[in-house]
Design a protein around this motif. Structure first.
Motif: not given
Length: 280
Positions: A164-192
């Motif tokens: 349930e935790l991971v499911t909720e985290q996914r809703r905020h992944r690589n989003h301005p109100d959440g957090f940024w990681v490397a996945s499929t969106d290259p733009a996430a790199a610029q938030h490091a």
């Protein structure tokens, strides 16, 4: 720059989802995000594959294109890895494999670094130890974290809460109100988190996955100066051994509530100034 490194798979896992590699003047750590068994990813390759591919692509870009920033290299590496499995996997899946990343690179007269997600870089500077980590994930899904910590680690209830935790985290992944990681969106790199630090005065450094840093930031068994001292005197393997001993002493997470009983652990120790390497 002298580098000593170690990476150990979780005793509960069949593959290491961490990746670490070093060349002359560059260290890369990629920490793949674990996925509960009952949740899909849309990818037939898995998280360990993703971490290895991303790390390999990234190290090549950093060492062959030194004029590019670490963030730009990470952006290109994410693009390259996505292209490797775009035809066979669902890259639009909310659980597509992801990873946190740490880069430390030696440049003429300076060190540049990047941290994306909860990997950590330590830099021993004249004023003390600079600790660089990205804690934005900690501000997401607080309620699910709290619920998970009510159950013994490894229990069916804990596993369900972790999903349930991971499911909720996914809703905020690589989003301005959440957090940024490397996945499929290259733009996430610029938030490091990135910086360029003058080389003069730097003595030692470390590049770490969160499976290694839990000795300090979760278990509280060491502080950063003593952590760096163990790295210097005994090496990265000793840090991982201490992590495993602590985990084994609290298998149910009663003393240290956590998502996973064990985690892949990776550490690189760097001597940046030969003249001070022997001072401990």
């Amino acid at each position: 720059m002298q580098v000593t490194l170690a990476s150990r798979c979780s005793p509960d896992a069949t593959s290491n989802e961490d990746f670490i590699a070093a060349t002359a003047g560059c260290v890369v750590v990629v920490d793949g995000a674990s996925v509960p068994a009952e949740l899909g990813t849309g990818c037939r390759h898995g998280t360990a594959w993703f971490a290895r591919q991303l790390g390999t692509q990234l190290l090549a870009l950093l060492t062959t294109q030194a004029d590019r920033s670490p963030a730009d290299s990470l952006e290109q590496a994410i693009t390259n890895v996505a292209a490797l499995h775009a035809d066979t996997c669902d890259l639009g899946h909310p659980g597509s494999p992801s990873a946190t990343v740490a880069i430390l690179r030696e440049q003429p007269g300076c060190i540049d670094y990047l941290v994306l997600g909860d990997t950590t870089i330590l830099l021993e500077e004249p004023a003390g130890i600079r600790v660089v980590t990205d804690d934005r994930l900690e501000n997401v899904a607080a309620g699910q974290h709290s619920a998970m910590h009510q159950h013994a680690t490894g229990s069916a209830e804990h596993d369900h809460s972790f999903a349930e935790l991971v499911t909720e985290q996914r809703r905020h992944r690589n989003h301005p109100d959440g957090f940024w990681v490397a996945s499929t969106d290259p733009a996430a790199a610029q938030h490091a988190l990135t910086d360029i630090v003058p080389r003069e005065g730097l003595r030692r450094a470390a590049v770490l996955s969160d499976g290694a840093t839990r000795l300090v930031d979760r278990f509280g068994l060491l502080e950063w100066p003593s952590f760096l001292h163990v790295l210097a005197e005994q090496g990265p393997d000793a840090i991982i051994a201490q992590v495993r001993a602590a985990e084994a002493s609290d298998p149910d997470g009663q003393r240290w509530p956590r998502g996973k009983r064990h985690d892949d652990a990776t550490a690189a120790y760097l001597v940046l100034n030969d003249a001070t390497a022997s001072s401990g």
